[in-house]
Design an enzyme around this catalytic site. Sequence first.
Site, PDB file in Angstrom:
ATOM      1  N   CYS A   6      60.819 -98.137 -61.194  1.00  0.00           N
ATOM      2  CA  CYS A   6      61.554 -97.057 -61.607  1.00  0.00           C
ATOM      3  C   CYS A   6      62.035 -97.696 -63.046  1.00  0.00           C
ATOM      4  O   CYS A   6      62.044 -98.793 -63.420  1.00  0.00           O
ATOM      5  CB  CYS A   6      62.897 -96.871 -60.786  1.00  0.00           C
ATOM      6  SG  CYS A   6      62.396 -96.100 -59.280  1.00  0.00           S
ATOM      7  N   GLY A  38      57.236 -96.075 -64.341  1.00  0.00           N
ATOM      8  CA  GLY A  38      57.015 -95.248 -63.095  1.00  0.00           C
ATOM      9  C   GLY A  38      56.349 -93.887 -63.513  1.00  0.00           C
ATOM     10  O   GLY A  38      56.749 -93.362 -64.441  1.00  0.00           O
ATOM     11  N   GLY A 117      65.129-100.633 -58.077  1.00  0.00           N
ATOM     12  CA  GLY A 117      65.078-101.895 -57.239  1.00  0.00           C
ATOM     13  C   GLY A 117      64.734-101.541 -55.757  1.00  0.00           C
ATOM     14  O   GLY A 117      64.137-100.423 -55.370  1.00  0.00           O
ATOM     15  N   TYR A 258      54.584-108.917 -66.710  1.00  0.00           N
ATOM     16  CA  TYR A 258      53.794-107.780 -66.732  1.00  0.00           C
ATOM     17  C   TYR A 258      54.612-106.573 -67.016  1.00  0.00           C
ATOM     18  O   TYR A 258      53.959-105.492 -67.403  1.00  0.00           O
ATOM     19  CB  TYR A 258      53.146-107.836 -65.241  1.00  0.00           C
ATOM     20  CG  TYR A 258      52.254-106.510 -64.845  1.00  0.00           C
ATOM     21  CD1 TYR A 258      51.252-106.239 -65.637  1.00  0.00           C
ATOM     22  CD2 TYR A 258      53.005-105.689 -64.053  1.00  0.00           C
ATOM     23  CE1 TYR A 258      50.206-105.010 -65.126  1.00  0.00           C
ATOM     24  CE2 TYR A 258      52.531-104.375 -63.753  1.00  0.00           C
ATOM     25  CZ  TYR A 258      51.204-104.015 -64.292  1.00  0.00           C
ATOM     26  OH  TYR A 258      50.457-102.920 -63.988  1.00  0.00           O
TER      27      TYR A 258
END
Length: 477
Positions: A6, A38, A117, A258
């Site tokens: 997210c 996302g 999360g 990443y």
Amino acid sequence: MIHEECGLFGIYADGNAAVSDDLAYTCYTGLCALQHRGQESAGIALNSGGVITSRRDLGLVSDVFTQENLKKLGTDGGGEIAVGHVRYATTGNKRRHNAQPLVVKHIKGSLALGHNGNLTNAAALRRELELRGSIFHSSSDTEVIIHTIVRERLSAGSIEKAVEAAFSKLQGAFSLVLMSRRKLIACRDPNGFRPLCIGAIGKSIVFASESCALSAAGAEFVRDVAPGEIVVAGGNGISGIRTHCGKPSSLCVFEYVYFARPDSVIDGVSVHDARVRAGKILAKECPAEADIVIGVPDSGLDAALGYSLASGIPYDAGMIKSKYVGRTFIASSQELRESAVRIKLNPIKSVVNGKRVVLVDDSIVRGTTSSRIIELLRRAGAKEVHMRLSCPAFRHPCYFGTDIDTRENLIAHNHGLYEIRDIIGADSLGFLSIDALSDISYGCTSGLCKACFSGDYPVDVSGVQLKTEFEQDIDTD
Ligand code: SF4
């Protein structure tokens, strides 16, 4: 392919007409800059005169929003406060009702909330809430958070006090941006697993998952939200609650490797610099005799540059990534994912033909993508392919909001270095060491989570189910 789950954006105009007139569009620009976090759904909730209007749907930010529908939010696209969200969901859970921000009306007002999360106690909390009569519309743990906050609001004197009280119930990873009728609140769980920062456009306050979104929205970076901190933007400027600060923190180190965009700065560290450092250390830890260094676009490029700088082996652009392949298509099945590697990545034959190539990528999860890329390079004439990874091997699942898989699906959980080398078809293989993770994030103001590499989890995860193992219909965000 690993997915972040997210991206968050929030803005409090504070009477600044230049900002409030274009609030929906400013939120849109911030979300575009967070699209890498996302791609499955996007949403904006906008507060104009205390009335919250929202639009959320499946698709990229540019699919969900048009100039016309942005104007339908608030007063002709304008208002005082806005919250935006982009979400990644695993296959099967791409449901419109899980798109965020979630917007609810409760006895003391309205609330819009976006979450990044994964709660580790979502199932237990949901069960407890359901037993007390709560009804859920989505399968997302974000709805568990909103119910928990709203319940606390019944006895708390303000929305920020309700959030503070909810902290004692919520476990795991939760960076939140939420909006009430008059306030915008941003907070990070006490471990600070997911990033969140504060910016400003004049007196207007902006919150974003990454600083790259502040730049896109024309905001200046102010500082990061500290782990455990609750920051409130309201009529009296900015204030904060720090009762949950000061515990051992554990920012996800994979943000540097990443997830985050290289032009972001997270908890004091430039993501680009961290990746170049990872490449430099990798060259020392896992040297190779080769003619060129290439990186797998996009997140392998900075580390490849670092590897080249430290090793003296020339860097070249050996692979091109097509920027126009739909992410939804890519995620739809394993078979499609494999063929999508060919559609998405293509070697430059004149660069790799007849060469001994060092191929730098950020990680190996199942090994499928790596073996396809190596096959493509060999077909393009590469004489040798020496695969180097700018992070350690994944051996353990993540419970904190990424889709790093169950142990059985992680190639390094089941196989040793030489076995993996043979499975992916490389001439040699090398991973960054776990010790080096602290060096690549040198200067980070938080502690680090390295659990998917080390198995050393910063919070208790015994008994926690991965979302793919959930018996109940609960997803995570
Ligand atoms: S387990 Fe790995 S991916 Fe998950 S938060 Fe920790 S470092 Fe990040």
